[in-house]
Design an enzyme around this catalytic site. Structure first.
Site, PDB file in Angstrom:
ATOM      1  N   GLY A 156       0.842  -1.193   0.000  1.00  0.00           N
ATOM      2  CA  GLY A 156       0.000   0.000   0.000  1.00  0.00           C
ATOM      3  C   GLY A 156       0.866   1.227   0.000  1.00  0.00           C
ATOM      4  CD  GLU A 157       3.693   5.061  -2.964  1.00  0.00           C
ATOM      5  OE1 GLU A 157       3.794   4.092  -3.735  1.00  0.00           O
ATOM      6  OE2 GLU A 157       4.453   6.044  -2.959  1.00  0.00           O
ATOM      7  N   GLY A 158       0.614   5.485   0.761  1.00  0.00           N
ATOM      8  CA  GLY A 158      -0.144   6.671   1.134  1.00  0.00           C
ATOM      9  C   GLY A 158       0.734   7.895   1.018  1.00  0.00           C
ATOM     10  CB  THR A 159       0.106  11.442   1.828  1.00  0.00           C
ATOM     11  OG1 THR A 159      -1.212  11.219   1.347  1.00  0.00           O
ATOM     12  CG2 THR A 159       0.623  12.733   1.267  1.00  0.00           C
ATOM     13  CE1 TYR A 160       2.244  13.617   6.208  1.00  0.00           C
ATOM     14  CE2 TYR A 160       0.081  12.761   5.586  1.00  0.00           C
ATOM     15  CZ  TYR A 160       0.906  13.823   5.925  1.00  0.00           C
ATOM     16  OH  TYR A 160       0.391  15.084   5.962  1.00  0.00           O
TER      17      TYR A 160
ATOM     18  CB  VAL B   1       2.712  -0.742   3.895  1.00  0.00           C
ATOM     19  CG1 VAL B   1       2.857  -2.003   4.735  1.00  0.00           C
ATOM     20  CG2 VAL B   1       2.266   0.418   4.765  1.00  0.00           C
TER      21      VAL B   1
ATOM     22  CG  ASP C 103      -7.527   7.616  15.895  1.00  0.00           C
ATOM     23  OD1 ASP C 103      -8.760   7.783  15.981  1.00  0.00           O
ATOM     24  OD2 ASP C 103      -6.915   7.673  14.817  1.00  0.00           O
TER      25      ASP C 103
END
Lengths: 428, 414
Positions: B77-81, B84, B196
Site C-alpha cells: 500500500g502507498e499513502g501520502t506519508y 508499506v 484513536d
C-alpha cells in the site's frame, strides 16, 4: 494478573538498550573512541593532501594568471595547514568523556537560558549522553547536537505545543532552522529510535508523598513488617529529629527539594542513568539529602533482615557515591545553581583545547552533510550514492507502473533491481 | 545495475514523459562511469561528504546490522506519508513482516513528524499479544525511516463487520471484545493513552488475534497537571467530555471508544454515526439523554457546556428494552458492559481493569476459541493491512469522510 513496576521497567528500552555494567560501558566507549580516532586521522590526512595539492596547483598557476588571483590566499592556506605526516593527536576515551560531560553542562545552561521544563532538559541531556555512546565528540560537535537534541525532546515531551523548528531556532543565537533539523536523523539513529527516557523525578515525588503519610501516622502500605502506623510515625519523627508532624512535613519539603536538585543536576551529568534504575537513583538522591529517614523508608518496603537488603542498600550507596562525587553536588545546591559550571577543571580545559585540533573535517558542517544526503549533489564529479539509489527506485517504480499498464515485459531478470544496502527489492 | 528505461524497448509508462527518462538515462550513464572509474586518490574520496567513508560510525554500523536482517518484498500500500511493503527475515523467508517506510516530506519544516516519533516511542516500549509489535526500526541511506512491524494478514476489524458474507455470533464478538479490552488495559497500565481507538485501527493477525495499531496520537498521562487537547479521537468514537472541551482526562476517553467498537461489532454498523462534529453531541444525547449536573458532577464547568448543552430540553436516556432490541448478539451481560463503557460521566465509566472484571466474560456463551474465529481471505486481508498501516496521523482519505480520522490541527495542544 499482577504487573509489578519491575516487570514494566524490564520491558522498557531504557532497561534493554541503555543499561550497562561499568565494564560494558567503558568497553563501548573505548570502541567508539578507537573507531572515531581512526576516521579522524584518515580524514585529516586526506584533507591535508587535498590542500597540499591545491596549494601546489595554485602556486604553479599563479605566475601565469598574474594579477587576478590574490597570491597570498593560496599559499596562506598551505602554510596554515599542519605539515602532512604530522600525527593527529586524538582524544582518549577519558578525554572524550570529559568533553561530553562539558557538552552536557553547556546543554543544561542552555535549557536554563531557554527556561525549558526540567523534564525536557533532562530528556535532551540523556539523549546527548546516549548519542555520545555511539558517536565521538571529535565527529559531532556538542553544541550542534545539543540544539537538535533539545528540539527532539521538546517535540516528544510537548507534542504540538513544542512549536516549530524555526521558532526554536529564533530563540537561539546564530541558529537557523536547518541547523536544528539537519542532524536529526543522525541523532535518532544513534538513539536506536528509542525515545522514552525513564526519569526518577516522579518516583521521588511518590516517595515524598508516602513519607508525608508516614509522619502524619496515616501510612497504610501493605508491607510494614509488623509495625503499626503509630510506631512508624514515631520512628520517622525520630529519624527527622523533629517532635511534631508539622515540623516533619516542613523538613520533608526541604529534603524533597534538595533531592530533586540532585536529580536535576548530578544525576543528569554522570553515568547514573546508564548504571542504575530510576528508583535506585532517586533513593540515592534521597539518601544524600536525608540518610536516616531514607533508610527507615526502605525498611517499610524491604525489612532490614531480608537477604536482599544488603545488596539493595549497597547498590543505592554506590549510586550515592557517584552522585556526590560530581562537582555540582554540595550540601546547599540551591544557592550554587549552575555557578559551579562556570569554571572547568584543568583536565576538562585541556581536553576541550585538544578537541580543536582533532575534529573530523568531514562531519563539522552538518547542514551540508545532510543536504548531501537529502538532495542530489554532485561533488568532485561523482554522484551521491543516495541519488543513485533514488534513481534506481524511480526506475523500478516506473517499470512497475508500466507493467501494470502494458503487462510485464518478456525478459529475464535484467531489470531486477540489484541488492544494494537495504533498498526495497522484488522477491526473487 | 538494472536496465535503463531509455534502452528498454518498452514504451514509456503512462504519466512520465520521454525527456525525463532520457535525462535519467543520461545521468545513469554518468553514474556508471563514475562508479567504474577507480577513485583517483584517497584525498578526493575522503573529502566527499556523504561518500562511503563520511559518516560510517558505530551507530551506522548498528543500523546496517538491523537493516540487513530484513528483506523487502512487494509493496502492499502507498499513502501520502508512508509506503508499506511485505518483508521477511533474511535468514528465514517464511517469517513475514510488514515494513512501513515513512516518506520524507519536503514540506515538513520541523524534521521528523510527530506522529512517527510517537508511534516509534510508544510501540518500542509496549509489548503485548494484542498490540501491534514493532520489531525493529532502521534508516536507509536516503534517510527514510523504516518501521518493521508484525505481519498481520487478517485485515481490519471494520472490514470484518462490514463484510456481510462473513457470519459471526455472540461468542465471536465476546472473544474480540476481550482481546481489545486486554490490549487497552495494558496500555493504561503503562500510562499510555491511545486516543484513536476505532475498528479500522484494529488489525487481525494470522492466528486471529486482534492487534491494536496506529499510535500516532498516543501520549502518556502520567502527569496530572499537563493539559491535553480535546481535539482527538475519530468523531464516531469520541466521548462526550471531549466535545465539551475537557483538557484533563485519563484512560476513560479510550474506554468510550472501546464501547463504541464493541457496539458496532455487535450491530454490524456504526453505532453513533454523525455528519459533523457539531451534530455528534446530538447523536450521543439521542441515545444517552441530556446529562444534568446530578448525573455528571462538574459537567457545567466544562468549557463548551454553556454553548453546547445548557439550553437543551431535558431528555431521558433510551431504556434497556431499546438496547436489547439493538444488540441481541451480545446478550444482557454484553449490553451491561457496553453501557458501562458508554457512561456519559467519565468518572463513572468502566476503566479497563473494571471492564476485564465484568461478568460478561464469565457468562455464557464462552468466548470463541481463537482458531475458530471467522476471518477474511488471505490476499485481501494483507492488502488491507497495507492500506491500514500506510495511513499516518492527520491523513484523511478522500471519499471516506464518514470516518474522518483526525484533524490536522497543529495549533491545538495534543
Amino acid at each position: 494478573m499482577r504487573v509489578t513496576e519491575d516487570d514494566l521497567y524490564r520491558q522498557s528500552t531504557q532497561y534493554k538498550h541503555w543499561s550497562f555494567t561499568p565494564s560494558r560501558l567503558s568497553e563501548l566507549r573505548q570502541k567508539t573512541n578507537a573507531h572515531a580516532a581512526a576516521q579522524v586521522k584518515l580524514h585529516i590526512a586526506g584533507d591535508r593532501a587535498e590542500r597540499a595539492k591545491r596549494a601546489t596547483r595554485e602556486a604553479s598557476s599563479a605566475p601565469e594568471s598574474g594579477a587576478d588571483t590574490p597570491n597570498g590566499n593560496g599559499t596562506g592556506t598551505g602554510a596554515n595547514t599542519p605539515t602532512p605526516g604530522g600525527d593527529v593527536d586524538c582524544l582518549t576515551m577519558d578525554e572524550e568523556k570529559m568533553v561530553v560531560d562539558k557538552f552536557c553542562e553547556t546543554a543544561m545552561k542552555l535549557g536554563d537560558f531557554l527556561k525549558l521544563q526540567p523534564d525536557v532538559t533532562a530528556t535532551a541531556i540523556q539523549f546527548m549522553r546516549r548519542f555520545y555512546l555511539y558517536n565521538s565528540p571529535m565527529t559531532y560537535d556538542g553544541n550542534k547536537i545539543a540544539k537538535t537534541a533539545f528540539f527532539l525532546a521538546l517535540k516528544l515531551e510537548l507534542g504540538t505545543r513544542a512549536g516549530s523548528a524555526s521558532d526554536f531556532a529564533s530563540r537561539l543565537p546564530k541558529t537557523s532552522r536547518d541547523d536544528i533539523v539537519a542532524p536529526e536523523y543522525t541523532i535518532v539513529q544513534a538513539l536506536r529510535f528509542n525515545f522514552e527516557v525513564r526519569h526518577p523525578f516522579r518516583g521521588l515525588k511518590g516517595v515524598h508523598l508516602e513519607l508525608e503519610d508516614l509522619v502524619r501516622g496515616t501510612y497504610a502500605a501493605p508491607a510494614q513488617h509488623g509495625r503499626t502506623p503509630e510506631a512508624l510515625q514515631a520512628a520517622a519523627l525520630q529519624a527527622l529529629e523533629v517532635s511534631s508532624p508539622d515540623d516533619a512535613v516542613l523538613k520533608l519539603g526541604n529534603i524533597y527539594a534538595h533531592a530533586k536538585d540532585i536529580l536535576a543536576m548530578a544525576a543528569q551529568l554522570t553515568d547514573a542513568y546508564f548504571l542504575y534504575t530510576p528508583s535506585q537513583i532517586l533513593l540515592a538522591a534521597h539518601l544524600l539529602a536525608a540518610p536516616a529517614i531514607t533508610e527507615l523508608y526502605l525498611t517499610t518496603k524491604v525489612p532490614a533482615s531480608a537477604p536482599a537488603y544488603p545488596q539493595i542498600i549497597g547498590t543505592i550507596k554506590s549510586c550515592t557515591d557517584l552522585l556526590s562525587g560530581h562537582r555540582s553536588y554540595s550540601k546547599n545546591p540551591v544557592a550554587e545553581k549552575l555557578a559551579w559550571a562556570d569554571t572547568d577543571p584543568p583536565a576538562t580545559k585541556k581536553a576541550m583545547k585538544k578537541l580543536k585540533s582533532c575534529k573530523d573535517p568531514l562531519t563539522q558542517d552538518l547542514v551540508a552533510l545532510n543536504a548531501g544526503k537529502k538532495r542530489d549533489v554532485v561533488r568532485d564529479g561523482s554522484l551521491e550514492e543516495s541519488k543513485a539509489k533514488r534513481r534506481k527506485l524511480n526506475r523500478e517504480r516506473a517499470e512497475q507502473e508500466s507493467d501494470a499498464f502494458w503487462g510485464p515485459e518478456l525478459r529475464g531478470g535484467s531489470a531486477q533491481p540489484q541488492r544494494d544496502g537495504s533498498e526495497p527489492k522484488k522477491e526473487g | 545495475m538494472g536496465m535503463s528505461p531509455a534502452v528498454s524497448p518498452r514504451p514509456n509508462p503512462p504519466g512520465s514523459s520521454a525527456p525525463v527518462n532520457a535525462a535519467k538515462a543520461k545521468s545513469l550513464v554518468h553514474l556508471v562511469h563514475n562508479k567504474t572509474a577507480p577513485s583517483p586518490s584517497l584525498a578526493s574520496a575522503a573529502t566527499t561528504p556523504g561518500g562511503p567513508d563520511a559518516d560510517e560510525g558505530l551507530a551506522e554500523e548498528m543500523n546496517d546490522k538491523v537493516a540487513n536482517q530484513f528483506a523487502f518484498g512487494p509493496r502492499l500500500g502507498e499513502g501520502t506519508y508512508a509506503t508499506v511493503f511485505r518483508g521477511h527475515y533474511r535468514d528465514d523467508p517464511s517469517k513475514l513482516v510488514a515494513i512501513k517506510k515513512m516518506k520524507k516530506n519536503a514540506e515538513w519544516q520541523d524534521g521528523i513528524n510527530l506522529d512517527s516519533l510517537r508511534e516509534m516511542k510508544y510501540l518500542a516500549e509496549l509489548h503485548h499479544p494484542y498490540l501491534i509489535e514493532l520489531i525493529a526500526v532502521f534508516t536507509t541511506k536516503d534517510e527514510n525511516i523504516n518501521l518493521v512491524l508484525e505481519h498481520l494478514p487478517g485485515g481490519e476489524l471494520q472490514d470484518l463487520w462490514q463484510d456481510k458474507t462473513i457470519a459471526y455470533g455472540g461468542a465471536d464478538v465476546k472473544a474480540w471484545a476481550n482481546m481489545l479490552c486486554q490490549a487497552v488495559w495494558w496500555l493504561h497500565e503503562n500510562f499510555v493513552l491511545h486516543r484513536d481507538i476505532k475498528s479500522n485501527n484494529i488489525i487481525i493477525a494470522a492466528d486471529n488475534s486482534l492487534k491494536l495499531a496506529d499510535f500516532g496520537l498516543a501520549r502518556t498521562f502520567a502527569n496530572p497537571e499537563a493539559d491535553m487537547t480535546y481535539n482527538v479521537i475519530t468523531r464516531f468514537y469520541r466521548p462526550p467530555e471531549l466535545f465539551l472541551g475537557s483538557t484533563h482526562y485519563g484512560g476513560c476517553v479510550d474506554m468510550w471508544s472501546v464501547g463504541c467498537v464493541i457496539a458496532e461489532v455487535a450491530i454490524r454498523e456504526f453505532f453513533l454515526p454523525s455528519a459533523t462534529d457539531l451534530a455528534h453531541l446530538g447523536v450521543i444525547t439521542e441515545v444517552f439523554g441530556v446529562p444534568t449536573e446530578q448525573d455528571w458532577p462538574g459537567l457545567s464547568k466544562l468549557r463548551f457546556w454553556k454553548e453546547q448543552m445548557e439550553g437543551l430540553p431535558p431528555k431521558r436516556p433510551q431504556p434497556l428494552s431499546w438496547w436489547k432490541q439493538r444488540m441481541p448478539l451480545i446478550g444482557d451481560a454484553g449490553i451491561d458492559l457496553v453501557r458501562g463503557l458508554l457512561t456519559m460521566d467519565p468518572s463513572k465509566r468502566l476503566s479497563a481493569r473494571q471492564a476485564l472484571d465484568h461478568h460478561y466474560w464469565t457468562s455464557l456463551p464462552r468466548p470463541q476459541r481463537k482458531e475458530l474465529l471467522p476471518k477474511k481471505g488471505g490476499k485481501e486481508g494483507e492488502k488491507a493491512m497495507g492500506e491500514q498501516l500506510k495511513r499516518v496521523g492527520g491523513e484523511i482519505e478522500s471519499g471516506r469522510t464518514d470516518k474522518v480520522a483526525r484533524k490536522l490541527d497543529f495549533g491545538a495542544a495534543r
